[in-house]
Scaffold this motif. Structure first.
Motif: not given
Length: 486
Positions: A61-80
């Motif tokens: 999906a993302h390779a085809m241009g779908q934008k990531p879900i914000t909440f999902l990426r925010q949690v992952t970013a904080v975990c990282l």
């Protein structure tokens, strides 16, 4: 030593594991290799009849241009990067979720190993998700195994199930068309692939009479023990009715088959009158006659749905009615791999435990999720509509998942040319399509199809304007191809 003083190679095509030589995986096969070469040629300034290669071969999906879900990426970013817990721009529910995941990790870091079955709080959240999804039917975290995407746990389960030699080799019933992971894993494990054909004339429905035919035929030369179901379907996009699922469960119980339910597209249902029913829910609602005896493994993933987080490789498997001694062996088997990627487990936790009404991130999360699924539903409709306007192409409704699997007419002249070149006719068509238009789709022969029919699989993921242009070009190419080879 050889005459020239060098030792012969230990590992050659002749001495390697013969089961590996039999493995094929069409989704990333020769047509994709050529697509990558064409991309490089374009970058080097080589003139082509197109300006870009459109890879409609894979559900990325993302390779085809779908934008990531914000909440999902925010949690992952904080975990990282836990320093973000002190950032006042990060919503409080994001911080709470990330802190809970980090607390459960060794050294409070997702860079540490987890338990082999997965982080315990993530497994607990998966179990709660399954309970909510299935209307309160209990789910035990001890029956949940987190995995490197769904593919990893599907192969792991097949490893447990495969045994025997000759006429006692394990037979695995798979739908045709199928997702090539199944045929590849069966070949690698030296099991027997048992094909049952989906009914193309009836929107790729599963027919119990066809299942019975396949089973009885297989029993003449192997020991069929496993029945694999993909719902919603890949590559066919059908969504099974509740009655169909009940019939399959009865069939599995009567014939003593282990059920494997690949349900990674459970969020992707678009057609009116269609709904996703999990095999586990239907099994338990059929009562103890079935729920106490039918052995079931079901699979889900973070790669599909509205998330499209393919690269994180997150997924889970739930096992039902598994012999405790075998379960010990399963735990041992997954422990050999140490653990699934912990960032992928964190992503999975967000998927199964998203923001709730009243949470700071809820409104944005709900809007983004609905936008993705709404766009996919529109693109599913568009795909069917445009392809069915083309003479010689027939596309069933895309009820769910992320693909269409249209049937195409190929002239006899093209079929003979393909055979002369040692190619399947639909591979010949798809390669010509790629060379002349830059559109990369996968030939139906890579998924299996009835003798004498030809198909291709394409994803519906490109943005709507690009998808529409792609479909029109594809339609025009088929007409040109038909004229050229008639």
């Amino acid at each position: 030593m050889c005459e020239n003083g060098t030792a012969p190679r230990i590992l050659t095509a002749d001495t390697m594991n013969p089961s590996i030589r039999r493995v094929e995986y069409a989704v990333r096969g020769p047509i994709v290799t050529r697509a990558v070469e064409l991309e490089k040629e374009l970058q080097q300034g080589v003139k082509k009849p197109f300006t870009e290669v459109i890879k409609a071969n894979i559900g990325d999906a993302h390779a085809m241009g779908q934008k990531p879900i914000t909440f999902l990426r925010q949690v992952t970013a904080v975990c990282l990067y836990p320093e973000l817990l002190n950032d006042n721009k990060i919503p409080e529910d994001v911080k709470r979720k990330a802190a809970r995941i980090l607390q459960a990790c060794g050294g409070h870091s997702i860079g540490s190993y987890s338990a082999s079955q997965g982080v315990e709080v993530v497994r607990q959240d998966v179990a709660k998700y399954i309970e909510r999804r299935d209307g309160g039917i209990p789910s035990d975290p001890e029956n949940i195994y987190l995995s490197t995407g769904a593919s990893d746990s599907i192969v792991t389960m097949l490893k447990l199930l495969v045994s025997g030699n000759g006429a006692t080799r394990t037979g695995v019933l798979i739908p045709i068309p199928q997702y090539p992971l199944y045929s590849a894993a069966i070949a690698e494990l030296d099991a027997v692939q048992v094909n049952y054909y989906l009914d193309e004339e009836n929107c790729w429905a599963l027919d119990i009479k066809e299942l019975r035919r396949a089973l009885e035929e297989a029993r003449k030369h192997c020991d069929p023990k496993v029945l694999c179901i993909i719902n919603p379907g890949n590559p066919t996009g059908q969504v099974q009715s509740r009655k169909c699922i009940e019939d399959v469960i009865r069939f599995a119980a009567e014939e003593n088959l282990f059920l494997m339910a690949d349900e990674v597209y459970q969020d992707n249902v678009y057609a009116k009158g269609c709904a996703f029913h999990s095999f586990k829910k239907v099994l338990f609602e059929m009562g103890p006659k079935y729920s106490d005896v039918v052995e079931l493994a079901s699979f889900h993933s973070t790669s599909k749905g509205f998330m499209g987080e393919c690269g994180f490789r997150g997924g889970y498997m739930e096992v039902i009615n598994m012999d405790p001694a075998v379960k010990n062996q399963l735990t041992k088997l997954v422990s050999v791999r140490l653990c699934p990627p912990v960032p992928g487990q964190a992503v999975l936790d967000v998927v199964v435990s998203p923001p709730q009404p009243g949470d700071p991130s809820y409104k944005q999360f709900a809007a983004e999720k609905q936008a993705v699924l709404g766009n996919l539903a529109e693109k599913a409709r568009l795909t069917e509509e445009i392809l069915n306007r083309a003479p010689g192409i027939r596309c069933n409704p895309v009820q769910g998942a992320m693909y269409s699997f249209p049937r195409i007419e190929i002239p006899d002249k093209a079929i003979k040319l393909a055979e002369a070149e040692g190619q399947a006719p639909d591979m010949f068509f798809c390669m010509k399509l790629l060379e002349e238009t830059g559109i990369c789709v996968v030939p139906g022969s890579g998924f299996g199809q009835r003798e004498g029919t030809h198909h291709f699989r394409m994803t519906i993921l490109p943005p709507a304007d690009k998808l529409k242009a792609l479909l029109e070009r594809l339609k025009d190419f088929h007409q040109k191809f038909t004229r050229e080879y008639s």
